[in-house]
Design an enzyme around this catalytic site. Structure first.
Site, PDB file in Angstrom:
ATOM      1  CE  LYS A 151     -13.979  -3.401  -1.020  1.00 53.70           C
ATOM      2  NZ  LYS A 151     -13.938  -2.931   0.357  1.00 53.70           N
ATOM      3  CE  LYS A 164      -5.858  -8.306  -2.722  1.00 52.97           C
ATOM      4  NZ  LYS A 164      -5.886  -7.814  -1.338  1.00 52.97           N
ATOM      5  CE  LYS A 217      -4.341  -1.790   1.568  1.00 51.73           C
ATOM      6  NZ  LYS A 217      -5.400  -1.823   2.575  1.00 51.73           N
TER       7      LYS A 217
END
Ligand code: TYM
Length: 334
Positions: A200, A197, A115
């Site tokens: 969203k 992966k 992140k």
């Protein structure tokens, strides 16, 4: 603490719309495991603040997530479904636990590294201490089992380490939780880049199936899904695209890989992709319908939210007071 049953705890961040990955890796299993456990599910809105949120949209997303939990089959009269930010104990316990967590441990968190790389302009302290808040969520409710996708495994491990470290000093204060990671569906991959992966926040709209996508969008995305060389439907390491579609189909239909291979023997990728799309769209249809109904019934959702917030607050305060006492904070005068 609650009844004789063991305690199951889980939650999701209240950002954006849930994906098929969130559903197959977590939510669907929450529903399956529901009867065996006393279940507590959080709408994790505090965790969402590690990224900048637009306030009005954020509030809407959090309520929408609550409704999706219910629409997926979690009964808010039997399960404690609540908002993380409505129970102040999460932030309070998180502070105490942060004093039992080493920077070396947090430095190893792969999700933080990912992140931080993705949001280089906003590497805030919350992003860094995110796993401590997650540990507080879990430990506050004396949770036995935490059903999550494989990407949360490391966060469960640090939670266990923090709990063990605390217990070693102060006695058996926290239950040490176990992760429940499903055999299939624990890591649903992007439909466009099957090495990555499903997420969203993918910029490519064709990469992600959202739970509220309509049937046409679902079929179109599966039709465009990236597949591998060859034409035989079979599960293999060098066929990440087809293997991912097989995982999805297996989760939805309950069929094993060899049965899927037999079903599509002699048929091409095109036919298989269409079948996966149809199966996913059909299985999500009742969830979507229930979700629409729920959003219209403001009074019902409000009363469920109110009751469950109170329940969660009650359980959380019990653990929090115990922890505060153990570490030597001055007791309240009544
Ligand atoms: P979040 O919101 O990123 O994801 C929610 C759940 O969905 C799973 N998941 C996936 N599973 C399979 N394939 C995928 N592509 C996929 N993407 C996501 C995640 O593993 C997760 O189970 N930190 C948590 C939220 C949280 C939490 C907690 C969970 C906060 N406190 C306490 C359990 C207990 C998170 O970010 O999940």
């Amino acid at each position: 603490m609650l009844q004789d049953k063991k305690i199951l705890y889980s939650g999701m961040q209240a950002t954006g719309t849930l994906t098929l990955g969130n559903y197959l890796g977590a939510l669907k299993n929450w529903v399956t495991l529901n009867e065996q456990y006393e279940c507590i599910y959080g709408v994790m809105d505090l965790h969402s603040l590690t990224l900048r949120q637009e306030p009005a949209q954020f509030r809407k997303n959090a309520r929408s997530l609550y409704a999706l939990y219910v629409a997926a089959g979690l009964d808010p009269e039997k399960n404690c479904i609540y908002f993380q930010s409505h129970v102040s104990g999460h932030a309070e316990l998180s502070w105490i636990l942060s004093c039992f967590t080493y920077m070396g441990e947090l430095n190893r968190m792969t999700q933080f590294k990912d992140k931080a790389a993705k949001h280089a302009d906003n590497i805030n302290a919350g992003l860094y201490t995110y796993p401590v808040l997650m540990a507080a969520d879990i430990l506050l409710y004396q949770s036995d089992v935490v059903p999550v996708g494989v990407d949360q495994k490391q966060h469960l491990e640090i939670t266990r380490d923090i709990a063990g470290r605390f217990n070693a000093v102060y006695g058996d204060v926290f239950t040490i939780p176990e992760a429940y990671i499903p055999k299939t569906g624990a890591k649903i991959m992007s439909l466009q880049e099957p090495q990555k992966k499903m997420s969203k926040s993918d910029e490519n709209v064709n990469a992600t199936i959202y739970l509220l996508d309509d049937k046409d969008a679902i079929l179109r995305k599966f039709k465009r899904a990236v597949t591998d060389s060859g034409s035989r439907v079979c599960y293999a390491d060098d066929k990440p695209g087809i293997s991912n579609l097989m995982d999805i189909y297996s989760c939805i239909t309950g069929k094993e890989y060899d049965a899927i291979e037999r079903e599509f023997d002699g048929k091409g990728y095109g036919e298989f992709k269409l079948a996966v799309g149809e199966a996913v769209a059909d299985s999500l249809k009742p969830l979507k319908a229930r979700y629409e109904e729920l959003l219209k019934d403001k009074a019902y959702l409000d009363s469920m939210i109110k009751n469950n917030d109170e329940k969660a607050q009650y359980y959380a305060t019990k653990t929090l007071r115990k922890v505060q006492k153990k570490v030597g904070l001055t007791e309240r005068i009544r």
